[in-house]
Design a protein around this motif. Structure first.
Motif, PDB file in Angstrom:
ATOM      1  N   ALA A  14       0.830  -1.203   0.000  1.00 35.73           N
ATOM      2  CA  ALA A  14       0.000   0.000   0.000  1.00 35.73           C
ATOM      3  C   ALA A  14       0.866   1.256   0.000  1.00 35.73           C
ATOM      4  N   GLY A  15       2.012   1.186   0.673  1.00 35.04           N
ATOM      5  CA  GLY A  15       2.927   2.318   0.681  1.00 35.04           C
ATOM      6  C   GLY A  15       3.480   2.634  -0.698  1.00 35.04           C
ATOM      7  N   ALA A  16       3.489   1.628  -1.576  1.00 37.77           N
ATOM      8  CA  ALA A  16       3.980   1.834  -2.943  1.00 37.77           C
ATOM      9  C   ALA A  16       2.957   2.510  -3.844  1.00 37.77           C
ATOM     10  N   TRP A  17       1.691   2.557  -3.421  1.00 39.95           N
ATOM     11  CA  TRP A  17       0.658   3.136  -4.275  1.00 39.95           C
ATOM     12  C   TRP A  17       0.962   4.575  -4.710  1.00 39.95           C
ATOM     13  N   PRO A  50      -0.755   9.509   0.583  1.00 38.56           N
ATOM     14  CA  PRO A  50      -2.010   8.856   0.971  1.00 38.56           C
ATOM     15  C   PRO A  50      -3.097   9.874   1.314  1.00 38.56           C
ATOM     16  N   ASP A  51      -4.349   9.480   1.090  1.00 38.03           N
ATOM     17  CA  ASP A  51      -5.458  10.403   1.312  1.00 38.03           C
ATOM     18  C   ASP A  51      -6.047  10.329   2.714  1.00 38.03           C
ATOM     19  N   GLY A  52      -5.510   9.471   3.569  1.00 39.86           N
ATOM     20  CA  GLY A  52      -6.051   9.319   4.908  1.00 39.86           C
ATOM     21  C   GLY A  52      -5.682  10.474   5.829  1.00 39.86           C
ATOM     22  N   ARG A  53      -6.222  10.449   7.034  1.00 44.77           N
ATOM     23  CA  ARG A  53      -5.947  11.483   8.018  1.00 44.77           C
ATOM     24  C   ARG A  53      -4.455  11.551   8.318  1.00 44.77           C
ATOM     25  N   PHE A  54      -3.901  12.727   8.326  1.00 45.55           N
ATOM     26  CA  PHE A  54      -2.472  12.974   8.550  1.00 45.55           C
ATOM     27  C   PHE A  54      -1.577  12.360   7.472  1.00 45.55           C
ATOM     28  N   GLU A  55      -2.189  11.856   6.400  1.00 40.15           N
ATOM     29  CA  GLU A  55      -1.448  11.281   5.269  1.00 40.15           C
ATOM     30  C   GLU A  55      -0.582  10.083   5.663  1.00 40.15           C
ATOM     31  N   GLY A  78      -3.659   5.185   3.208  1.00 29.34           N
ATOM     32  CA  GLY A  78      -4.802   5.444   2.341  1.00 29.34           C
ATOM     33  C   GLY A  78      -4.444   5.362   0.871  1.00 29.34           C
ATOM     34  N   HIS A  79      -5.396   5.742   0.044  1.00 27.64           N
ATOM     35  CA  HIS A  79      -5.203   5.708  -1.397  1.00 27.64           C
ATOM     36  C   HIS A  79      -4.465   6.969  -1.864  1.00 27.64           C
ATOM     37  N   PRO A  80      -3.748   6.882  -2.988  1.00 21.15           N
ATOM     38  CA  PRO A  80      -2.945   8.028  -3.443  1.00 21.15           C
ATOM     39  C   PRO A  80      -3.789   9.185  -3.928  1.00 21.15           C
ATOM     40  N   THR A  81      -3.330  10.384  -3.591  1.00 22.73           N
ATOM     41  CA  THR A  81      -3.976  11.616  -4.027  1.00 22.73           C
ATOM     42  C   THR A  81      -2.943  12.727  -4.030  1.00 22.73           C
ATOM     43  N   LEU A  82      -3.260  13.857  -4.615  1.00 15.77           N
ATOM     44  CA  LEU A  82      -2.362  15.000  -4.578  1.00 15.77           C
ATOM     45  C   LEU A  82      -2.392  15.606  -3.183  1.00 15.77           C
ATOM     46  N   VAL A  83      -1.214  15.907  -2.635  1.00 13.81           N
ATOM     47  CA  VAL A  83      -1.109  16.435  -1.277  1.00 13.81           C
ATOM     48  C   VAL A  83      -0.263  17.707  -1.284  1.00 13.81           C
TER      49      VAL A  83
END
Length: 271
Positions: free
Chosen positions: A212-215, A233-238, A241-246
């Motif tokens: 998941a860390g490789a996503w 990651p898109d989860g709380r505090f990054e 979660g799934h990949p997104t722009l941060v």
């Protein structure tokens, strides 16, 4: 891909190979690299590359003779004690930043599509002191030194993208971070027992798997996103979660600091 023989690098390499890519594992220990390659179902190749030795980086680049679709600057090192590379750089900055800076500069004319730079949430926990990158004046702490090298990765990515855009190159530079992934990166033998216990608890409760860390890396390498983007990651505090722009810290977004670091890096690596 640098650092592809374990953790995030190996998980990422497996997915690239599964998708049909020919993956070159650029690693310091080729025996471990060959063992990792044997666990990957797909087309692979192992080449020696020691990012803590600029002569090794140069030899790797001099032997390279074909186009590179995607360069993944994945390798990352942490050290609780102050150490130095073959060339005399503080170990984190020398390996995580200067080594990748030199590698990218050497092979840049051969890259056809994308450069991925692995950063970290740790970039927010420190500041960049261009006058003391070796921690000669400041009190050394490993997390601040590691964070500084990851901040350097983000500054390098943004300045490289600026230069590529200015030269009308089609190559994109995208940064990514894995959140908190169970890669073994933080489990050195010299870590105090309490810290090892807390890390193990965090790995079980908060962290995600290397797969998941490789996503974010895979998303950064394949998604239709703009050069200069940062993926996590898109989860709380990054942390997962799934990949997104941060977003990134204000210091990591400073174009003047990025330019100055580039100049320091060119002098340090003679590139």
């Amino acid at each position: 891909m640098t650092g592809a023989n374990s953790g995030l690098g190996l998980a990422t390499a497996r997915e690239f190979a599964r998708a049909g890519a020919h993956v070159v594992l650029a690693v310091r220990n080729t025996d471990k690299g060959e063992a990792a390659a044997a666990s990957i179902a797909g087309s692979t190749e192992v080449r020696r590359l020691d990012l803590a030795d600029l002569a090794s980086v140069r030899r790797f680049a001099d032997k390279w003779d074909r186009p590179i679709d995607i360069l993944v600057n994945n390798a990352g090192l942490t050290s609780r004690t102050l150490g130095h590379t073959v060339d005399g750089f503080e170990m984190h900055m020398g390996t995580n930043h200067f080594g990748h800076f030199a590698l990218t500069q050497h092979v840049l004319p051969l890259i056809t599509d994308r450069i991925i730079v692995l950063a970290s949430l740790a970039h927010r926990r420190t500041t960049m002191d261009l006058s003391d990158l070796g921690w000669d004046r400041r009190t050394y702490t490993w997390l601040a030194a590691y964070g500084q090298s990851k901040l350097a990765n983000l500054l390098f990515a943004s300045e490289l993208q600026r230069r590529l855009t200015e030269s009308r190159s089609p190559v994109k530079v995208v940064a990514a971070h894995p959140g908190w992934a169970t890669t073994g990166l933080n489990l050195d033998d010299d870590v105090p027992v309490f810290e090892r216990v807390m890390t193990a608890v965090g790995d079980r409760v908060v962290a995600q798997s290397p797969e998941a860390g490789a996503w974010p890396t895979l998303f950064a390498a394949t998604a239709d996103i703009a050069g200069g983007s940062y993926v996590g990651p898109d989860g709380r505090f990054e942390t997962r979660g799934h990949p997104t722009l941060v977003g990134r810290s204000s210091e990591a977004s400073d174009p003047e600091l990025a330019r100055r670091l580039w100049e320091v890096s060119e002098r340090a690596t003679s590139t």
